[in-house]
Design an enzyme around this catalytic site. Structure first.
Site, PDB file in Angstrom:
ATOM      1  CE  LYS A 135      -3.731  -2.496   2.306  1.00 37.08           C
ATOM      2  NZ  LYS A 135      -4.461  -2.822   3.532  1.00 37.08           N
ATOM      3  CD  GLN A 144      -3.415  -4.517   6.675  1.00 36.49           C
ATOM      4  OE1 GLN A 144      -3.536  -3.503   6.002  1.00 36.49           O
ATOM      5  NE2 GLN A 144      -3.823  -5.686   6.226  1.00 36.49           N
ATOM      6  CG  ASP A 188      -9.543  -0.305   4.940  1.00 37.38           C
ATOM      7  OD1 ASP A 188      -9.474  -0.728   3.774  1.00 37.38           O
ATOM      8  OD2 ASP A 188      -8.705  -0.574   5.816  1.00 37.38           O
TER       9      ASP A 188
HETATM   10  N1  GUN Z   1      -6.873  -7.094   6.492  1.00 31.54           N
HETATM   11  C1  GUN Z   1      -7.239  -7.910   5.486  1.00 31.54           C
HETATM   12  N2  GUN Z   1      -7.778  -7.185   4.477  1.00 31.54           N
HETATM   13  C2  GUN Z   1      -7.756  -5.907   4.864  1.00 31.54           C
HETATM   14  C3  GUN Z   1      -8.185  -4.696   4.258  1.00 31.54           C
HETATM   15  O1  GUN Z   1      -8.697  -4.634   3.149  1.00 31.54           O
HETATM   16  N3  GUN Z   1      -7.969  -3.571   4.982  1.00 31.54           N
HETATM   17  C4  GUN Z   1      -7.422  -3.595   6.206  1.00 31.54           C
HETATM   18  N4  GUN Z   1      -7.285  -2.441   6.845  1.00 31.54           N
HETATM   19  N5  GUN Z   1      -7.027  -4.691   6.805  1.00 31.54           N
HETATM   20  C5  GUN Z   1      -7.192  -5.851   6.123  1.00 31.54           C
END
Ligand code: GUN
Length: 285
Positions: free
Chosen positions: A52, A96, A119
């Site tokens: 990211k 995350q 998100d």
């Molecule tokens: N953990 C697994 N997939 C994701 C996601 O799309 N965003 C976040 N923040 N954590 C995750």
């Protein structure tokens, strides 16, 4: 059988985000900023956060990662989020997941300013999605919708079967499909006779993290398959939840793993962050 190529589409979207970022910087003096909270040392989470961050760099965003130890307190994470909510240089906040077990994840997600919730995990944005209103939509299901749009796949009246009912993927995926007037079934770990359901699917979307869960005899001819699973096979290769070799023969379209949904998730994070920055810029005028 045609592949739904998430690698190519994500690159196209990144290019557009990059151009719009430059325009925003030149016209409004604003550089989109993404703050990420990473707790603990899970290698998969660290790898995702790294991807990211690199994507942010490619399109010209400012990004900052707050790494915290696994035994961090609830209060310390909450204080960091409050700081990010109040920081005008931060347009998007991403925590995350998963968080360690001592942390109340719901309270953390509810603390994020909904206008920075790139998100789409805040209940405010979840509610807007289920009522069909504009807001932030979780990146993975949003990326799947972008693939349908790119390949002109019409969803109206289609039997869509979603396997997996997580808050991150399955539930928002079902809401997006329903908003496009598809007929939606959600299957999960307690579903009796999964095959009975998957055989009904015109479009089958699977994201549970089980290698070879979907086999050839579980789908009908001409099915469209979206494989949202990411698993590490014994030989070290990345594979999805679908037995690609055998199932793909019956498909009209299928996403590969890797190179399908994965890169789309990152592209949607970029486009959500740009959207947040554009909204903040217009509010400041
Ligand atoms: N953990 C697994 N997939 C994701 C996601 O799309 N965003 C976040 N923040 N954590 C995750």
């Amino acid at each position: 059988m045609q592949l739904l190529d998430g690698k190519v589409l994500s690159q196209k979207i990144e290019k557009t985000v990059q151009i719009k970022t430059k325009t925003l910087r030149q016209s409004k003096g604003l550089v989109p900023g993404l703050a990420v909270i990473l707790v603990g040392h899970d290698p998969a989470s660290a790898a995702y956060v790294n991807m990211k961050k690199k994507a942010c760099d490619r399109v010209g965003f400012y990004s900052v990662t707050h790494e915290m130890p696994a035994d961090i307190s609830q209060a310390a994470i909450e204080n960091t989020i409050t700081m990010m909510n109040n920081n005008p240089n931060i347009n998007g906040i991403l925590i995350q997941l998963p968080l360690p077990s001592q942390i109340d994840t719901t309270r953390i997600l509810e603390l994020v300013d909904p206008s920075k919730d790139v998100d789409g995990f805040h209940p405010y944005n979840v509610g807007r999605l289920t009522t069909g209103l504009d807001g932030f939509v979780p990146c993975t299901p949003l990326g799947v919708m972008a693939l349908f749009s790119e390949y002109n796949i019409d969803l109206k009246g289609k039997n869509c079967v979603v396997v997996g009912a997580s808050n991150i993927v399955g539930k928002p995926m079902a809401a997006l499909l329903l908003n496009e007037n598809a007929t939606v079934e959600i299957c999960h770990i307690f579903t009796d006779d999964l095959k009975k359901h998957t055989l009904n699917a015109d479009i089958l979307l699977v994201g549970v993290g089980v290698i070879n869960l979907i086999k050839e005899d579980m789908v009908k001819d001409g099915v469209i398959i979206i494989d949202i699973g990411i698993n590490r096979a014994q030989n070290g290769k990345l594979v999805g939840d679908v037995d690609f070799l055998n199932v793909s023969k019956k498909c009209s379209y299928i996403t590969p793993v890797p190179g399908g949904v994965g890169p789309m998730t990152i592209a949607m994070l970029l486009s959500n962050t740009l959207k947040a920055a554009q909204t903040h810029a217009s509010e400041r005028e």
